[in-house]
Write a protein that holds these residues in place. Structure first.
Motif, mmCIF file in Angstrom:
data_model
loop_
_atom_site.group_PDB
_atom_site.id
_atom_site.type_symbol
_atom_site.label_atom_id
_atom_site.label_comp_id
_atom_site.label_asym_id
_atom_site.label_seq_id
_atom_site.Cartn_x
_atom_site.Cartn_y
_atom_site.Cartn_z
ATOM 1 N N VAL A 1 -2.619 5.890 3.778
ATOM 2 C CA VAL A 1 -3.018 4.774 2.908
ATOM 3 C C VAL A 1 -2.330 3.487 3.356
ATOM 4 O O VAL A 1 -2.954 2.423 3.440
ATOM 5 C CB VAL A 1 -2.676 5.095 1.441
ATOM 6 C CG1 VAL A 1 -2.956 3.883 0.558
ATOM 7 C CG2 VAL A 1 -3.474 6.296 0.962
ATOM 8 N N ALA A 2 -1.047 3.579 3.661
ATOM 9 C CA ALA A 2 -0.295 2.395 4.072
ATOM 10 C C ALA A 2 -0.786 1.842 5.403
ATOM 11 O O ALA A 2 -0.638 0.644 5.677
ATOM 12 C CB ALA A 2 1.190 2.735 4.166
ATOM 13 N N ALA A 3 -1.365 2.700 6.234
ATOM 14 C CA ALA A 3 -1.820 2.253 7.551
ATOM 15 C C ALA A 3 -3.153 1.520 7.509
ATOM 16 O O ALA A 3 -3.526 0.860 8.485
ATOM 17 C CB ALA A 3 -1.937 3.455 8.493
ATOM 18 N N MET A 4 -3.881 1.597 6.405
ATOM 19 C CA MET A 4 -5.217 1.002 6.352
ATOM 20 C C MET A 4 -5.220 -0.519 6.533
ATOM 21 O O MET A 4 -6.061 -1.045 7.269
ATOM 22 C CB MET A 4 -5.913 1.390 5.049
ATOM 23 C CG MET A 4 -6.345 2.848 4.994
ATOM 24 S SD MET A 4 -7.364 3.329 6.414
ATOM 25 C CE MET A 4 -8.776 2.248 6.198
ATOM 26 N N ALA B 1 0.830 -1.209 0.000
ATOM 27 C CA ALA B 1 0.000 0.000 0.000
ATOM 28 C C ALA B 1 0.863 1.257 0.000
ATOM 29 O O ALA B 1 0.528 2.256 -0.653
ATOM 30 C CB ALA B 1 -0.927 -0.012 1.217
ATOM 31 N N TRP B 2 1.986 1.209 0.710
ATOM 32 C CA TRP B 2 2.909 2.349 0.716
ATOM 33 C C TRP B 2 3.457 2.600 -0.690
ATOM 34 O O TRP B 2 3.527 3.746 -1.152
ATOM 35 C CB TRP B 2 4.045 2.074 1.694
ATOM 36 C CG TRP B 2 5.093 3.150 1.731
ATOM 37 C CD1 TRP B 2 6.193 3.268 0.924
ATOM 38 C CD2 TRP B 2 5.130 4.276 2.610
ATOM 39 N NE1 TRP B 2 6.915 4.384 1.248
ATOM 40 C CE2 TRP B 2 6.292 5.023 2.277
ATOM 41 C CE3 TRP B 2 4.311 4.717 3.647
ATOM 42 C CZ2 TRP B 2 6.637 6.192 2.957
ATOM 43 C CZ3 TRP B 2 4.662 5.880 4.324
ATOM 44 C CH2 TRP B 2 5.802 6.609 3.979
ATOM 45 N N ALA B 3 3.834 1.521 -1.365
ATOM 46 C CA ALA B 3 4.374 1.667 -2.721
ATOM 47 C C ALA B 3 3.313 2.204 -3.681
ATOM 48 O O ALA B 3 3.590 3.083 -4.511
ATOM 49 C CB ALA B 3 4.905 0.325 -3.213
ATOM 50 N N ILE B 4 2.092 1.704 -3.565
ATOM 51 C CA ILE B 4 1.016 2.162 -4.455
ATOM 52 C C ILE B 4 0.708 3.634 -4.212
ATOM 53 O O ILE B 4 0.561 4.426 -5.153
ATOM 54 C CB ILE B 4 -0.240 1.300 -4.249
ATOM 55 C CG1 ILE B 4 0.013 -0.131 -4.737
ATOM 56 C CG2 ILE B 4 -1.436 1.892 -4.984
ATOM 57 C CD1 ILE B 4 -1.077 -1.105 -4.348
ATOM 58 N N ALA B 5 0.603 4.009 -2.930
ATOM 59 C CA ALA B 5 0.301 5.407 -2.611
ATOM 60 C C ALA B 5 1.415 6.343 -3.058
ATOM 61 O O ALA B 5 1.167 7.521 -3.347
ATOM 62 C CB ALA B 5 0.068 5.555 -1.106
ATOM 63 N N SER C 1 1.980 -4.591 -10.370
ATOM 64 C CA SER C 1 0.848 -5.517 -10.278
ATOM 65 C C SER C 1 0.923 -6.377 -9.017
ATOM 66 O O SER C 1 -0.095 -6.685 -8.401
ATOM 67 C CB SER C 1 0.807 -6.411 -11.523
ATOM 68 O OG SER C 1 2.005 -7.166 -11.641
ATOM 69 N N GLY C 2 2.147 -6.759 -8.630
ATOM 70 C CA GLY C 2 2.296 -7.549 -7.409
ATOM 71 C C GLY C 2 1.845 -6.784 -6.180
ATOM 72 O O GLY C 2 1.223 -7.347 -5.270
ATOM 73 N N ASP C 3 2.150 -5.487 -6.137
ATOM 74 C CA ASP C 3 1.710 -4.663 -5.009
ATOM 75 C C ASP C 3 0.190 -4.561 -4.966
ATOM 76 O O ASP C 3 -0.416 -4.617 -3.888
ATOM 77 C CB ASP C 3 2.324 -3.265 -5.112
ATOM 78 C CG ASP C 3 3.820 -3.271 -4.865
ATOM 79 O OD1 ASP C 3 4.262 -4.005 -3.967
ATOM 80 O OD2 ASP C 3 4.544 -2.559 -5.585
#
Length: 230
Positions: free
Chosen positions: A202-205, A118-122, A128-130
């Protein structure tokens, strides 16, 4: 009567063997899914594709294991065999409460990977793996909450008779109240994180969902132990 009991015991032994094979399928599927996620996070295109396929196959195996496990739960033969003993209902309820307490411990790595993804996506760097990992991480929280609420046994009348009574329903209400309190406190923390660094919110969700579900499961287990005098 003794012949019927012996037949019931034989059927119960076969059911237990099936459950062990189903559990093995779920364990293998989980391991394959983890391997797939790690491969999918590699930069090589071929490895990422293979990893995504493995992760999907592993997830399918875990889901199939869960479905088969529900269809191979205690039946009339199980009840007939266990009624020859004392306290069958109490043992079933205790096993379920213990499983609610153990599940958070077994899923910590999945939540960690989901948070990392989620950290990487945000941050705009997710692949795609994330995305697969971020989508997979809330599954454990959902499964645990479904156990606390009894949603996973809604169609199984035998299990409902064994697991639902006035006491366990009060446990359920208390556990969900605890989860609500944790969720509200967690949302305040996530809101503060979002004001400071939106990416962190976002990463904390995944962690917030995990902590909320874990609070419900652990509270249920605590109440069950207290009722048993443990």
């Amino acid at each position: 009567m003794s012949d019927e009991l012996e037949r019931a015991k034989a059927n119960e032994r076969r059911r237990v063997r099936r459950l062990r094979m189903i559990a093995a399928l779920g364990g293998v599927g989980l391991a394959v899914a983890f391997c797939g996620v790690f491969l999918a996070q590699r930069s090589e295109e071929h490895a990422a594709t293979v990893g995504a396929i493995l992760a999907l196959l592993g997830l399918c195996a875990v889901v199939a294991s869960a479905v088969l496990g529900m269809h191979n739960g205690p039946d009339s033969d199980t009840i007939r065999v266990e009624r020859a003993k004392e306290g069958y209902r109490d043992r079933v309820q205790k096993k379920r409460a213990v499983s609610m307490a153990i599940m958070p411990l077994t899923s910590l790595i999945l939540v960690y990977l989901g948070t990392k993804s989620a950290w990487a996506i945000a941050g705009g760097q997710g692949d795609s793996g994330d995305w697969h990992m971020a989508a997979l991480s809330p599954v454990v929280s959902g499964l645990l909450l479904s156990m606390v609420t009894g949603f996973d046994i809604r169609a199984d009348r035998r299990l409902k008779r064994l697991l639902e009574d006035e006491l366990t329903l009060s446990f359920r209400r208390s556990a969900l109240n605890a989860a609500l309190g944790v969720a509200l406190a967690g949302m305040v923390v996530v809101f503060a994180l979002g004001l400071w660094k939106p990416q962190a919110a976002v990463a904390a969700m995944p962690g917030l969902m995990f902590v909320t579900a874990s609070a419900a499961g652990l509270r249920y287990w605590q109440l069950d132990r207290r009722a048993a005098g443990g």
